[in-house]
Design a protein around this motif. Structure first.
Motif, PDB file in Angstrom:
ATOM      1  N   MET A 169      -8.655   0.195   0.844  1.00 51.68           N
ATOM      2  CA  MET A 169      -8.088   1.405   0.238  1.00 51.68           C
ATOM      3  C   MET A 169      -8.977   2.608   0.540  1.00 51.68           C
ATOM      4  O   MET A 169     -10.207   2.532   0.455  1.00 51.68           O
ATOM      5  N   HIS A 170      -8.335   3.734   0.859  1.00 52.89           N
ATOM      6  CA  HIS A 170      -9.033   4.998   1.023  1.00 52.89           C
ATOM      7  C   HIS A 170      -8.664   5.933  -0.132  1.00 52.89           C
ATOM      8  O   HIS A 170      -7.893   5.554  -1.021  1.00 52.89           O
ATOM      9  N   ASN A 171      -9.221   7.127  -0.119  1.00 53.17           N
ATOM     10  CA  ASN A 171      -9.015   8.051  -1.237  1.00 53.17           C
ATOM     11  C   ASN A 171      -7.542   8.396  -1.420  1.00 53.17           C
ATOM     12  O   ASN A 171      -6.789   8.544  -0.450  1.00 53.17           O
ATOM     13  N   ASP A 172      -7.126   8.523  -2.673  1.00 53.92           N
ATOM     14  CA  ASP A 172      -5.759   8.923  -3.048  1.00 53.92           C
ATOM     15  C   ASP A 172      -4.705   7.957  -2.514  1.00 53.92           C
ATOM     16  O   ASP A 172      -3.641   8.364  -2.040  1.00 53.92           O
ATOM     17  N   GLU A 173      -4.988   6.663  -2.597  1.00 50.45           N
ATOM     18  CA  GLU A 173      -4.023   5.645  -2.207  1.00 50.45           C
ATOM     19  C   GLU A 173      -3.777   4.696  -3.374  1.00 50.45           C
ATOM     20  O   GLU A 173      -4.647   4.473  -4.210  1.00 50.45           O
ATOM     21  N   ALA A 174      -2.555   4.150  -3.419  1.00 49.38           N
ATOM     22  CA  ALA A 174      -2.165   3.247  -4.509  1.00 49.38           C
ATOM     23  C   ALA A 174      -1.739   1.904  -3.937  1.00 49.38           C
ATOM     24  O   ALA A 174      -1.392   1.791  -2.753  1.00 49.38           O
ATOM     25  N   VAL A 175      -1.737   0.888  -4.786  1.00 51.92           N
ATOM     26  CA  VAL A 175      -1.356  -0.455  -4.357  1.00 51.92           C
ATOM     27  C   VAL A 175      -0.513  -1.107  -5.450  1.00 51.92           C
ATOM     28  O   VAL A 175      -0.823  -1.007  -6.638  1.00 51.92           O
ATOM     29  N   ILE A 176       0.572  -1.747  -5.048  1.00 54.18           N
ATOM     30  CA  ILE A 176       1.501  -2.408  -5.961  1.00 54.18           C
ATOM     31  C   ILE A 176       1.068  -3.856  -6.140  1.00 54.18           C
ATOM     32  O   ILE A 176       0.847  -4.573  -5.162  1.00 54.18           O
ATOM     33  N   ASN A 177       0.965  -4.298  -7.407  1.00 49.95           N
ATOM     34  CA  ASN A 177       0.518  -5.654  -7.698  1.00 49.95           C
ATOM     35  C   ASN A 177       1.580  -6.408  -8.490  1.00 49.95           C
ATOM     36  O   ASN A 177       1.881  -6.040  -9.631  1.00 49.95           O
ATOM     37  N   PRO A 178       2.159  -7.482  -7.918  1.00 51.92           N
ATOM     38  CA  PRO A 178       3.124  -8.296  -8.675  1.00 51.92           C
ATOM     39  C   PRO A 178       2.458  -8.973  -9.869  1.00 51.92           C
ATOM     40  O   PRO A 178       1.228  -9.097  -9.931  1.00 51.92           O
ATOM     41  N   LEU A 195       0.829  -1.202   0.000  1.00 48.12           N
ATOM     42  CA  LEU A 195       0.000   0.000   0.000  1.00 48.12           C
ATOM     43  C   LEU A 195       0.868   1.259   0.000  1.00 48.12           C
ATOM     44  O   LEU A 195       1.866   1.338   0.713  1.00 48.12           O
ATOM     45  N   ILE A 196       0.471   2.247  -0.809  1.00 52.63           N
ATOM     46  CA  ILE A 196       1.169   3.534  -0.868  1.00 52.63           C
ATOM     47  C   ILE A 196       0.201   4.620  -0.414  1.00 52.63           C
ATOM     48  O   ILE A 196      -0.845   4.824  -1.029  1.00 52.63           O
ATOM     49  N   ARG A 210      10.955  -2.372 -10.980  1.00 51.88           N
ATOM     50  CA  ARG A 210      11.608  -1.084 -10.725  1.00 51.88           C
ATOM     51  C   ARG A 210      10.741   0.118 -11.106  1.00 51.88           C
ATOM     52  O   ARG A 210      11.210   1.119 -11.632  1.00 51.88           O
ATOM     53  N   ILE A 211       9.458   0.005 -10.802  1.00 45.58           N
ATOM     54  CA  ILE A 211       8.550   1.127 -11.039  1.00 45.58           C
ATOM     55  C   ILE A 211       8.637   2.104  -9.873  1.00 45.58           C
ATOM     56  O   ILE A 211       8.827   1.707  -8.726  1.00 45.58           O
ATOM     57  N   VAL A 212       8.527   3.396 -10.171  1.00 45.57           N
ATOM     58  CA  VAL A 212       8.493   4.437  -9.146  1.00 45.57           C
ATOM     59  C   VAL A 212       7.129   5.122  -9.218  1.00 45.57           C
ATOM     60  O   VAL A 212       6.738   5.628 -10.266  1.00 45.57           O
ATOM     61  N   THR A 213       6.403   5.093  -8.108  1.00 48.16           N
ATOM     62  CA  THR A 213       5.091   5.722  -8.014  1.00 48.16           C
ATOM     63  C   THR A 213       5.256   7.062  -7.310  1.00 48.16           C
ATOM     64  O   THR A 213       5.850   7.131  -6.230  1.00 48.16           O
ATOM     65  N   MET A 214       4.725   8.142  -7.907  1.00 44.44           N
ATOM     66  CA  MET A 214       5.014   9.486  -7.417  1.00 44.44           C
ATOM     67  C   MET A 214       3.755  10.358  -7.408  1.00 44.44           C
ATOM     68  O   MET A 214       2.778  10.079  -8.114  1.00 44.44           O
ATOM     69  N   GLY A 215       3.819  11.409  -6.609  1.00 43.36           N
ATOM     70  CA  GLY A 215       2.759  12.404  -6.594  1.00 43.36           C
ATOM     71  C   GLY A 215       3.342  13.794  -6.389  1.00 43.36           C
ATOM     72  O   GLY A 215       4.229  13.971  -5.552  1.00 43.36           O
ATOM     73  N   ALA A 216       2.880  14.768  -7.162  1.00 47.08           N
ATOM     74  CA  ALA A 216       3.318  16.162  -7.012  1.00 47.08           C
ATOM     75  C   ALA A 216       2.089  17.014  -6.706  1.00 47.08           C
ATOM     76  O   ALA A 216       1.087  16.937  -7.414  1.00 47.08           O
ATOM     77  N   TYR A 217       2.201  17.839  -5.657  1.00 49.92           N
ATOM     78  CA  TYR A 217       1.073  18.655  -5.209  1.00 49.92           C
ATOM     79  C   TYR A 217       1.535  20.096  -4.987  1.00 49.92           C
ATOM     80  O   TYR A 217       1.740  20.537  -3.854  1.00 49.92           O
ATOM     81  N   PRO A 218       1.708  20.847  -6.085  1.00 50.46           N
ATOM     82  CA  PRO A 218       2.178  22.238  -5.969  1.00 50.46           C
ATOM     83  C   PRO A 218       1.006  23.170  -5.650  1.00 50.46           C
ATOM     84  O   PRO A 218       0.241  23.531  -6.541  1.00 50.46           O
ATOM     85  N   MET A 234       3.676  -6.189 -14.398  1.00 46.94           N
ATOM     86  CA  MET A 234       3.116  -5.847 -13.099  1.00 46.94           C
ATOM     87  C   MET A 234       2.207  -4.638 -13.263  1.00 46.94           C
ATOM     88  O   MET A 234       2.138  -4.029 -14.346  1.00 46.94           O
ATOM     89  N   GLU A 235       1.528  -4.255 -12.186  1.00 47.92           N
ATOM     90  CA  GLU A 235       0.595  -3.134 -12.301  1.00 47.92           C
ATOM     91  C   GLU A 235       0.446  -2.422 -10.955  1.00 47.92           C
ATOM     92  O   GLU A 235       0.503  -3.047  -9.898  1.00 47.92           O
TER      93      GLU A 235
END
Length: 280
Positions: free
Chosen positions: A233-242, A25-26, A44-52, A204-205
């Motif tokens: 899962m709640h709002n604005d959350e991500a999950v890594i799936n092999p 969980l992210i 080797r995926i990188v999950t990111m968020g930018a909130y300017p 993967m996804e």
């Protein structure tokens, strides 16, 4: 930058709820005037968020390219995809500015050195959800407006999964090395995504759930088809799936999610389907 290591099938079966959440969980993806990054050793995926909100923020604010990736700059051997789920924003890539309103996407090919984010209105800031994958060659940067994405109707109200699959970074839309990315919107009264379930051994996804009201949740199902688990899962959350795991969700209401894939190929239909009656 948070680093996650790959968990195999056997350890997965014995993981507690807390261990599952810690590994897959992210959370806390969007932080005011900041950029978050979670590096997974799964492809080797990188999950990111930018909130300017009221400042310009730089993509690698918390990344040391040489220490973290062994390169001179973050996108030297990587590509990046994003979708803006907030208000109108701007993305400057080596000085070229892209205006992204809500649900617009942007693909940035390898070689970009300087990427910066800003919002047009601090009272309605942009929220850039992003995924980055290794890239062996350069493809041109491209803005994908919501209206020019490929919109694929799917499911039915009868099966509680009436939805539209919006394909942004996809073989039918533009060329990339390995990254695919899109957004699926469920209609009111529909709660299921990716059902019947499937796996894709060669990819993967990552799923990112949003438009989830504060008092609602999504139950994300993962694991081998005959050994499933779930993560709430709640709002604005991500999950890594092999690649060996199913990836499917059911909400207490309708919602929207962004999917990002990487791996051996970009063949969207390269899936191993599982009959619903065979799930355990």
């Amino acid at each position: 930058m948070d680093i996650r290591y790959s968990t195999g099938k056997e350890p997965f079966k014995r993981m507690t709820t807390e261990e599952l959440r810690k590994e897959f969980l992210i959370t806390n993806i969007f932080r005011k005037n900041d950029v978050s990054a979670v590096y997974s050793h799964i492809d080797r995926i990188v999950t990111m968020g930018a909130y300017p909100v009221d400042e310009e923020v730089e993509l690698t604010k918390h990344i040391d390219p040489m220490k973290d990736f062994g390169v001179d700059f973050f996108l030297q051997r990587r590509e990046l995809g994003m979708i803006n789920i907030g208000g109108e924003g701007k993305v400057a890539v080596d000085g070229e500015v892209y205006d992204l309103v809500q649900y617009d996407g942007l693909y940035i090919g390898s070689g970009a050195k300087d990427v910066r984010f800003s919002s047009v209105d601090p009272k309605r800031p942009a929220k850039f959800y992003m995924c980055s994958t290794p890239a062996h060659c350069h493809y041109p940067n491209k803005k994908i407006e919501y209206k020019t994405a490929k919109h694929v109707p799917a499911g039915s109200a009868k099966d509680s999964n009436l939805r539209t699959i919006n394909q942004y970074i996809h073989p039918d839309v533009l060329e990339t090395c390995q990254l695919s990315m899109g957004m699926t919107h469920l209609e009111p009264g529909s709660v299921w995504n990716t059902m019947p379930a499937h796996t894709h051994e060669r990819r993967m996804e990552v799923y990112f759930y949003f438009d989830v009201p504060e008092d609602q949740v999504v139950f994300h199902f993962m694991g081998e088809p005959q050994e499933t688990r779930h993560i709430v899962m709640h709002n604005d959350e991500a999950v890594i799936n092999p690649s060996w795991s199913i990836h499917s969700g059911a909400g207490t209401t309708n919602y929207t999610f962004i999917w990002a894939m990487c791996g051996e190929n970009r063949t969207y239909t390269d899936q191993d389907w599982i009959k619903t009656k065979d799930l355990r």
